[in-house]
Write a protein that holds these residues in place. Structure first.
Motif, PDB file in Angstrom:
ATOM      1  N   TYR A   1       0.830  -1.235  -0.123  1.00  0.00           N
ATOM      2  CA  TYR A   1      -0.103   0.094   0.031  1.00  0.00           C
ATOM      3  C   TYR A   1       0.671   1.232  -0.075  1.00  0.00           C
ATOM      4  O   TYR A   1       0.577   2.155  -0.643  1.00  0.00           O
ATOM      5  CB  TYR A   1      -0.841   0.062   1.324  1.00  0.00           C
TER       6      TYR A   1
ATOM      7  N   GLN B   1       2.371   1.880  -3.511  1.00  0.00           N
ATOM      8  CA  GLN B   1       0.935   2.365  -4.463  1.00  0.00           C
ATOM      9  C   GLN B   1       0.824   3.817  -3.951  1.00  0.00           C
ATOM     10  O   GLN B   1       0.552   4.641  -5.101  1.00  0.00           O
ATOM     11  CB  GLN B   1      -0.193   1.569  -4.050  1.00  0.00           C
ATOM     12  N   THR B   2       0.856   4.212  -2.753  1.00  0.00           N
ATOM     13  CA  THR B   2       0.632   5.593  -2.470  1.00  0.00           C
ATOM     14  C   THR B   2       1.805   6.403  -2.998  1.00  0.00           C
ATOM     15  O   THR B   2       1.407   7.432  -3.461  1.00  0.00           O
ATOM     16  CB  THR B   2       0.539   5.823  -0.833  1.00  0.00           C
TER      17      THR B   2
ATOM     18  N   SER C   1       1.335   6.925  -6.721  1.00  0.00           N
ATOM     19  CA  SER C   1       0.293   7.818  -6.797  1.00  0.00           C
ATOM     20  C   SER C   1       1.007   9.354  -6.630  1.00  0.00           C
ATOM     21  O   SER C   1       0.141  10.103  -7.561  1.00  0.00           O
ATOM     22  CB  SER C   1      -0.850   7.473  -6.231  1.00  0.00           C
TER      23      SER C   1
ATOM     24  N   TRP D   1       7.741   7.872  -5.752  1.00  0.00           N
ATOM     25  CA  TRP D   1       8.376   6.767  -5.374  1.00  0.00           C
ATOM     26  C   TRP D   1       9.751   6.426  -6.253  1.00  0.00           C
ATOM     27  O   TRP D   1      10.675   5.923  -5.290  1.00  0.00           O
ATOM     28  CB  TRP D   1       7.573   5.616  -5.981  1.00  0.00           C
TER      29      TRP D   1
ATOM     30  N   THR E   1      -5.260   6.805  -3.013  1.00  0.00           N
ATOM     31  CA  THR E   1      -3.712   6.374  -3.550  1.00  0.00           C
ATOM     32  C   THR E   1      -3.392   5.232  -3.354  1.00  0.00           C
ATOM     33  O   THR E   1      -2.519   4.684  -3.838  1.00  0.00           O
ATOM     34  CB  THR E   1      -2.941   7.804  -2.576  1.00  0.00           C
ATOM     35  N   HIS E   2      -4.213   4.347  -3.148  1.00  0.00           N
ATOM     36  CA  HIS E   2      -3.793   3.164  -3.000  1.00  0.00           C
ATOM     37  C   HIS E   2      -4.843   2.004  -2.847  1.00  0.00           C
ATOM     38  O   HIS E   2      -6.219   2.441  -2.887  1.00  0.00           O
ATOM     39  CB  HIS E   2      -2.953   2.590  -1.376  1.00  0.00           C
ATOM     40  N   ASP E   3      -4.906   0.604  -3.173  1.00  0.00           N
ATOM     41  CA  ASP E   3      -6.118  -0.228  -2.995  1.00  0.00           C
ATOM     42  C   ASP E   3      -6.753  -0.072  -1.560  1.00  0.00           C
ATOM     43  O   ASP E   3      -5.943   0.020  -0.607  1.00  0.00           O
ATOM     44  CB  ASP E   3      -5.517  -1.707  -3.291  1.00  0.00           C
TER      45      ASP E   3
END
Length: 252
Positions: free
Chosen positions: A147, A150-151, A154, A158, A209-211
């Motif tokens: 997570y 992913q954030t 987004s 990263w 911003t994440h699943d």
């Protein structure tokens, strides 16, 4: 995932004896440690069933179950690792139920004099990480780390910070690094931040911003005692305790 609830009528049909001693092993994501201890204490007030909680990273626990570990129930911190077990035949899809939900936050040590920055600002991340590391779960396997990646992807930061991360094997280890001041920043679940007196919550990441951070519950062994505990964990009382610890209601 459709909401399914194990009703007490099912338990009655199975003729569970509350006086029967049994050792039910529940493999639970480490981020549930505090709340699960509270849930099991409440469960014990109405049941003589003996429960042994085993905590760890969801990926590690899932692999143990896949290899034949004697789990009766399993709660994962994400749906992917649960589906991993379903695909491999270790868990039946019809025995998977929704349990709770969580949120992702950025934390710093309690004593930190963090320089305020916009979370979309690469330079802000780099400045505040400095010569330290950003503590996150392993972004390839640990749900909290997945997570987190992913954030940060987004937010388009990263690629700039991934070389500055300190990956851990579970979210509790991530929290510990920040609590001890060994990492200037960390990304954990909101519930972990709320339970710690040694960190400060910097910001809560938008759920977009994440699943979705959903915790599914699986009944691995359908013994009467396992079903009894599963029914309690789906009860209104259990949901009240989860909310007290900062978890989100299943209705959200």
């Amino acid at each position: 995932m459709l909401k399914k609830v194990i009703t007490t009528s099912v338990i009655s049909m199975l003729c569970i004896s509350l006086n029967a001693q049994a050792n039910v092993k529940i493999y639970s994501a480490s981020s549930l440690t505090n709340v699960m201890n509270a849930l099991l204490a409440e469960f014990k007030t109405t049941s003589d069933t003996d429960v042994l909680p085993i905590y760890g990273g969801s990926s590690s626990l899932a692999r143990q179950i896949e290899r034949g570990a004697p789990a009766d129930l399993f709660i994962s911190a994400n749906e992917s690792w649960m589906q991993h077990l379903v695909k491999r035949g270790s868990v039946l899809q019809e025995n998977v139920f929704p349990f709770t939900q969580n949120q992702l936050v950025l934390i710093a040590p309690k004593t930190s004099t963090l320089e305020p920055f916009a979370i979309e600002d690469i330079r802000g991340w780099q400045t505040n990480i400095g010569k330290g590391r950003l503590a996150i779960g392993n972004p390839q396997a640990v749900p909290a780390g997945i997570y987190a990646r992913q954030t940060l992807q987004s937010l388009n930061v990263w690629n700039a910070v991934k070389s500055l991360t300190a990956p851990t094997s579970n979210v509790r280890m991530t929290l510990a690094l920040v609590e001890r001041g060994e990492a200037p920043l960390g990304i954990v679940y909101k519930t972990d931040a709320l339970q710690s007196k040694n960190v400060q919550l910097i910001t809560e990441f938008a759920s977009t911003t994440h699943d979705p951070i959903r915790y599914p519950l699986a009944i691995v062994n359908t013994s009467p005692e396992s079903l009894e505990l599963a029914a309690f964990l789906q009860s209104e009382k259990a949901q009240e305790i989860l909310i007290q610890f900062g978890f989100n209601s299943l209705a959200q």
